[in-house]
Each structure stands twice: as C-alpha cells, then as structure tokens.
Design an enzyme around this catalytic site. Structure first.
Site, short mmCIF file in Angstrom:
data_model
loop_
_atom_site.label_atom_id
_atom_site.label_comp_id
_atom_site.label_asym_id
_atom_site.label_seq_id
_atom_site.Cartn_x
_atom_site.Cartn_y
_atom_site.Cartn_z
NE ARG A 147 60.82 48.15 34.50
CZ ARG A 147 61.30 48.98 35.43
NH1 ARG A 147 61.06 50.27 35.34
NH2 ARG A 147 62.03 48.54 36.42
CG HIS A 185 61.34 45.13 40.24
ND1 HIS A 185 62.11 44.75 39.16
CD2 HIS A 185 61.71 46.41 40.53
CE1 HIS A 185 62.91 45.76 38.83
NE2 HIS A 185 62.70 46.76 39.65
CD GLN A 227 65.34 47.56 43.32
OE1 GLN A 227 65.14 48.08 42.24
NE2 GLN A 227 66.33 47.97 44.12
CG ASP A 267 57.76 50.72 45.37
OD1 ASP A 267 58.26 51.75 44.87
OD2 ASP A 267 57.29 49.79 44.68
CB CYS A 283 62.99 49.66 44.41
SG CYS A 283 61.33 50.34 44.20
NE ARG A 285 67.83 46.58 39.87
CZ ARG A 285 66.81 47.11 39.19
NH1 ARG A 285 66.24 48.21 39.60
NH2 ARG A 285 66.33 46.50 38.11
N1 NVA Z 1 56.26 49.52 42.36
C1 NVA Z 1 56.97 50.38 41.43
C2 NVA Z 1 58.40 49.93 41.31
C3 NVA Z 1 59.24 50.78 40.40
C4 NVA Z 1 60.64 50.28 40.29
C5 NVA Z 1 56.28 50.35 40.09
O1 NVA Z 1 55.91 49.25 39.64
O2 NVA Z 1 56.08 51.40 39.49
N1 CP Z 2 64.05 50.40 40.77
C1 CP Z 2 63.83 50.40 39.46
O1 CP Z 2 63.51 49.37 38.86
O2 CP Z 2 64.04 51.60 38.85
P1 CP Z 2 63.65 51.98 37.36
O3 CP Z 2 62.15 52.02 37.27
O4 CP Z 2 64.27 53.32 37.15
O5 CP Z 2 64.21 50.95 36.43
#
Ligand code: NVA
Ligand code: CP
Length: 301
Positions: free
Chosen positions: A102, A129, A132, A220, A260, A288
C-alpha cells in the site's frame, strides 16, 4: 508468476474464478473446516499509508490459509530511509513468497513488481484499489445475483476506487454510471482503455442521473489519504455529491449501498443511508477477508 497490480492483470474468467473460490473458502471457514493451502508460506505486507481492513484481512487471511504475514511499515524499514524500491524488492523476494504493498505512487508499486521474483499484490495506491472491487462484487452477488448487466452508480471523487470500479466494468461486465464534480473526474486514459475493452461507462456531473434505476450505489471519501490538506476545498466542490435518501430513492427499489470505508457520515454519505436497510457495508468489509484469501490462493498457492 501472477502479480495483481490492477484488475486488468487478470482475465475476466480468472476474476470470476477468484470469486467462486472466495464463496467456497468463506463457507469452509463458517463451517469450521480448515483450509491451509499456504502452509509454510510467508507474505510481506509493506504499508506507506494507514489501514484497518486491508492490513487485518491480509494478516488474518494468511494465518487462516496456514501461512504467516509480516507487517512492514515503511517508517520502520530501510525503505523509509531511502533504500531503493528496486533493491528492497530483490531482497524481500528472496525471503518471502508474496508481497502486498500500500503506497502513494502507482509507479512505486510497478517498479517493485518489476524487480520482485515473487507475486506482488496492490493493497491500494493513489491510482487503484483492486482488492476492494473483488470484495464488493462478491458482496453484491451474495445479496443479489450476478452483477453482469446490472448498473453500478459511482458518486463522488474520480479517485483510486473510481478507477478500480472502471476496470471492474471490464472484468465483470456491469454498466457503470459515474457522477463527479468537473475537476475531479477519473483519469481519461484509464476510462478510454476500459471502453476500448468493452466496458460501458457513462460520466456526468449529475448524481441524480447517475443514480437513476441503479442496482448499486457506491461512494468514497472526498479527500483520500495524502489529500488531507485539500479537505476544505473538496468539501465545497463535493457538496452536491452526497449519497442521501433522495439518491437512494432514484435508484432501483432493490438497490444496495456500498462504501469501501472508512466513511465520513454527513459528507459523502448520510448516516441514514450508511446505517440504513439498503447498506451492506459490514458484509462488504468482512468480505475483504474471504475475497483476498481466494486471491492469495490464486497468486501464491
Ligand atoms: N480513496 C480512499 C480509499 C481508502 C480505502 C483513499 O485512498 O484514502
Ligand atoms: N477499504 C480499505 O481499504 O480500508 P483500510 O484503509 O482500512 O484498509
């Protein structure tokens, strides 16, 4: 070797296969039957950003599959002190059997994958992502039926999640209606590529038009990780892009709501919708785990 950098790295049939396996793996777990195809295998989990669901689902998933997971936050590894991604990839892949990452820049993940000799999985970048979407489609189909030919409405930012919903339209054959404020649209290159591959995606600035007769509404946060400083500006730009009762009423009466998570009640979604009867966000979060166990099995077993 199977990397999973975006959904388009696997075929539609492979994506379907993963969801089928997810259902079987979930059933086994609920019946208390062990399923340990990754006995003796280790997963390295590199995080440059915060996470609750992704970290826990991969770590618990590896344990349940008989393997082991190592949490590697960049702040406590040499990656955070400037060791090149290419070197870290070559070293780590001599010790572990798979790696999830990540991070911010998608190019970091791509460079890592290029130099890794073991499968690399995208655990979220600023660009996409994909894990997800596996869980989300799995959740939709658990509650309803096959998502092919159904209409998904994406309301809000043209961000990493929106990008993965676009790629998912290629893999799973749903129609996607996107409603974004003018300056926050998804990347046109990704959109064009998906359309070229047969995805049916509309783009407008009207949440109501996007939601009309949709089978699934999803959204989101307005400011993703790394965009915290833009919060105030984004709150203004996205003020008309909230999933609320009006939008849910415009959708098909049977429509589901997904997010998500983490969510900001009162911003991208009202409490009434996310905590309401059409919301399946807790199943979505749980899934997930099951979807990623199937993905780990696919990439690592
Ligand atoms: N769009 C959000 C998704 C978090 C799971 C982010 O990147 O922070
Ligand atoms: N939806 C998701 O990826 O959650 P986290 O940021 O908690 O991993």
């Amino acid at each position: 070797m199977k990397h999973f950098i975006t959904l388009l790295d696997i075929t539609g049939d492979e994506a379907r296969h993963i969801l089928k396996r997810a259902a079987k793996i979930k059933k086994k777990l609920k019946e208390g039957k062990p399923h340990r195809p990754l006995e003796g295998k280790t997963l390295g989990m590199i995080f440059d950003k915060a996470s609750t669901r992704t970290r826990v689902s991969f770590e618990v998933g590896m344990f349940q599959l008989g393997g082991h997971a190592l949490f590697l936050h960049s702040s406590t590894t040499q990656l955070g002190r400037g060791e090149p991604v290419e070197d870290s990839a070559r070293v780590l892949s001599r010790m572990v059997d798979g790696i999830i990452i990540r991070t911010y820049g998608h190019d970091v993940l791509q460079r890592f994958a290029e130099f890794s000799t073991v499968p690399v999985i995208n655990a979220l970048t600023d660009w996409t992502h994909p894990c997800q979407i596996l869980a989300d489609v799995f959740t939709y189909e658990e509650h309803r039926d096959c998502i092919k030919g159904k209409t998904v409405a994406w309301i809000g930012d043209g961000n990493n999640m929106a990008h993965s919903w676009i790629n998912g339209a290629v893999s799973f054959g749903y129609r996607l209606n996107i409603a974004c404020p003018k300056n926050y649209c998804p990347d046109p290159r990704l959109l064009d590529a998906a359309r070229t591959l047969g995805a049916e995606v509309t783009l407008s600035a009207s949440p109501l038009a996007a939601a009309k007769d949709a089978d699934l509404l999803t959204t989101d946060v307005w400011a993703s990780m790394g965009q915290e400083k833009e919060q105030a500006v984004r709150e203004k730009a996205f003020a008309d892009f909230q999933v609320n009762k009006t939008l849910m009423h415009a959708a098909h009466p049977d429509a589901l709501f997904m997010h998500c998570l983490p969510a900001h009640r009162g911003e991208e979604v009202t409490g009434e919708v996310i905590d309401g009867s059409q919301s399946v966000v807790w199943d979505e979060a749980e899934n997930r785990l099951h979807a990623q166990k199937a993905l780990l099995e696919f990439c690592l077993a």
